[in-house]
Enzyme design. Structure first.
Site, short mmCIF file in Angstrom:
data_model
loop_
_atom_site.label_atom_id
_atom_site.label_comp_id
_atom_site.label_asym_id
_atom_site.label_seq_id
_atom_site.Cartn_x
_atom_site.Cartn_y
_atom_site.Cartn_z
N HIS A 131 0.80 -1.23 0.00
CA HIS A 131 0.00 0.00 0.00
C HIS A 131 0.83 1.28 0.00
CE1 HIS A 131 -3.39 -2.56 0.21
NE2 HIS A 131 -3.44 -2.74 1.51
N HIS A 205 -9.58 1.42 0.75
CA HIS A 205 -9.50 0.26 1.63
C HIS A 205 -10.60 0.26 2.69
CE1 HIS A 205 -7.69 -3.07 3.74
NE2 HIS A 205 -6.68 -3.09 2.91
N ASP A 278 -7.77 -13.27 0.97
CA ASP A 278 -6.94 -12.06 0.85
C ASP A 278 -6.26 -12.16 -0.51
OD1 ASP A 278 -5.50 -9.79 1.28
OD2 ASP A 278 -4.33 -10.54 2.97
N GLU A 344 -11.22 -4.13 -2.94
CA GLU A 344 -10.36 -3.06 -3.46
C GLU A 344 -10.15 -3.24 -4.96
OE1 GLU A 344 -6.73 -3.47 -0.88
OE2 GLU A 344 -8.09 -4.81 0.16
C1 GLA Z 1 -4.62 -5.56 2.32
C2 GLA Z 1 -3.76 -6.77 2.31
C3 GLA Z 1 -3.97 -7.56 3.56
C4 GLA Z 1 -3.79 -6.70 4.79
C5 GLA Z 1 -4.68 -5.49 4.72
C6 GLA Z 1 -4.43 -4.57 5.87
O1 GLA Z 1 -5.94 -5.88 2.05
O2 GLA Z 1 -3.96 -7.56 1.17
O3 GLA Z 1 -3.07 -8.61 3.57
O4 GLA Z 1 -2.47 -6.28 4.87
O5 GLA Z 1 -4.46 -4.81 3.51
O6 GLA Z 1 -4.40 -5.20 7.09
#
Ligand code: GLA
Length: 386
Positions: A131, A205, A278, A344
């Site tokens: 990020h 986010h 994720d 996202e």
């Molecule tokens: C993103 C990442 C996750 C985590 C979140 C924040 O979505 O893909 O792995 O790091 O941000 O906690």
């Protein structure tokens, strides 16, 4: 009545009419949200429409702080996770509502090459950069450029990221515009320009929970639909392996509405790596000029529905796996695993190191654009069968 009295009467009814229609229109207003440790003021912008849908955005991180929408009975709830005050957002390591950039998601080992030059970004997530690095777009103060009321209520925030900021080349000027219209749609438009070739991938986010962030219900019972036939599996540092894998027969198949919790405990190696979901779902292989539907979330209990459209080819779906009960959120209650989900829209993770994924390149004279629409509706209760 004389001509003068008539004119006065006409004029005053005109004024009354204008005032009434103005107070009926979508409105934006700005207030203080505290001060940064260095004394700079932080503001909160509230957007409200005629149906009383309300969105709050703070200038720190161009962050979506709250979204109030009704359930099928007209009861309003705040459906995004976050903090009540600035103190929480100063250490927002979970990126609640934050604008993420310059590059949303992960870049392997924080390194990429552009025109023969190798750039090193801060490593802030295991061995990778996440990020935008240690001080990404979610941690900096944006300025409020413009606010509008009327057909829709909107705010545009701007951040000028200096050449070399977090290791990225080029001075980048980024804007984020949030608009709320009378159709109960919140649109989010990201734009950026640069003075040198660079890379860019911005996203938001927000963690959604359609039951309400304080409902005590997790997101596992929400129904999620994503029109994606494939996703990008990751290695054990959460960097895509390069494979585009079919979702068929895996816990990653959300082509039909499915409760998020249904397969999250399935014994799948990818679910194990992510401690849940994720991952990046493949909506398409290229960005599009027009918005396309990328996800639909439904809470069968409250009836709230969120439909998301985007121009981006990838969609990272994160099921809040790292929320561990250590964060005290809005109104003093604690967030635990799967209390919120992030969706996202973005380029695929690590695209700068994977030309087969596309390109994150931005050249001077060009404008980067990414558009998202969040549409809020409700679904009535199914009739009980006789
Ligand atoms: C993103 C990442 C996750 C985590 C979140 C924040 O979505 O893909 O792995 O790091 O941000 O906690």
């Amino acid at each position: 009545m004389g001509i003068r009295q008539l004119l006065v009467a006409l004029l005053s009814s005109l004024v009354a009419l204008t005032v009434a229609s103005a107070s009926n229109a979508a409105e934006s207003r700005q207030e203080s949200f505290g001060t940064m440790p260095d004394g700079r003021p932080v503001t909160v912008i509230t957007l409200v429409n005629r149906n009383k849908f309300q969105v709050r955005v703070i200038s720190l991180g161009a962050t979506l702080q709250s979204v109030l929408v009704p359930d099928r009975n007209g009861k309003f709830a705040d459906i995004v996770l976050g903090y009540s005050d600035l103190k929480g957002y100063l250490g927002n390591s979970s990126y609640f509502g934050a604008t993420v950039g310059r590059y949303a998601n992960r870049i392997a080992k924080g390194r990429f090459t552009l025109d023969g030059m190798t750039y090193q970004l801060p490593i802030n997530n295991g061995v990778n950069s996440l990020h935008g690095g240690a001080v990404g777009f979610g941690q900096v103060l944006w300025t409020v450029d413009d606010m509008k009321s009327g057909q829709e209520a909107s705010v545009t925030l701007r951040y000028v990221s200096p050449d070399g900021d977090q290791g990225y080349p080029g001075q980048l000027t980024a804007t984020a515009t949030y608009s709320l219209n009378e159709q109960n749609e919140l649109s989010l438009d990201y734009r950026a320009t640069t003075d040198k070739p660079t890379i860019i991938n911005m996203s938001n986010h927000a963690y959604w929970n359609l039951a309400g962030e304080d409902s005590g219900r997790s997101i596992l019972g929400l129904l999620l639909t994503m029109p994606a036939d494939a996703y990008t599996p990751v290695d054990d540092t959460q960097i895509p392996t390069g494979e585009i894998r079919s979702v068929t027969g895996t816990p990653f198949d959300f082509r039909q509405p499915k409760a998020i919790g249904r397969d999250i405990r399935g014994r799948d190696n990818q679910v194990l790596i992510g401690r849940g979901y994720d991952h990046n779902w493949v909506i398409a292989r290229q960005p599009a000029a027009n918005l396309r539907l990328v996800a639909r979330v439904e809470d069968p209990i409250s009836g709230r529905v969120l439909e998301m459209s985007s121009t981006q080819p990838g969609l990272q779906f994160y099921s809040g796996n790292f929320l561990d009960g250590s964060i005290v959120g809005k109104n003093g209650h604690v967030y635990r695993q799967s209390d919120g989900l992030a969706l996202e829209p973005q380029l695929f993770p690590d695209t700068p190191n994977r030309p087969e994924f596309g390109s994150a390149r931005l050249d001077p004279g060009k404008t980067y654009e990414s558009h998202i629409i969040y549409r809020f509706t409700t679904k009535s209760k199914p009739e009980a069968s006789p």
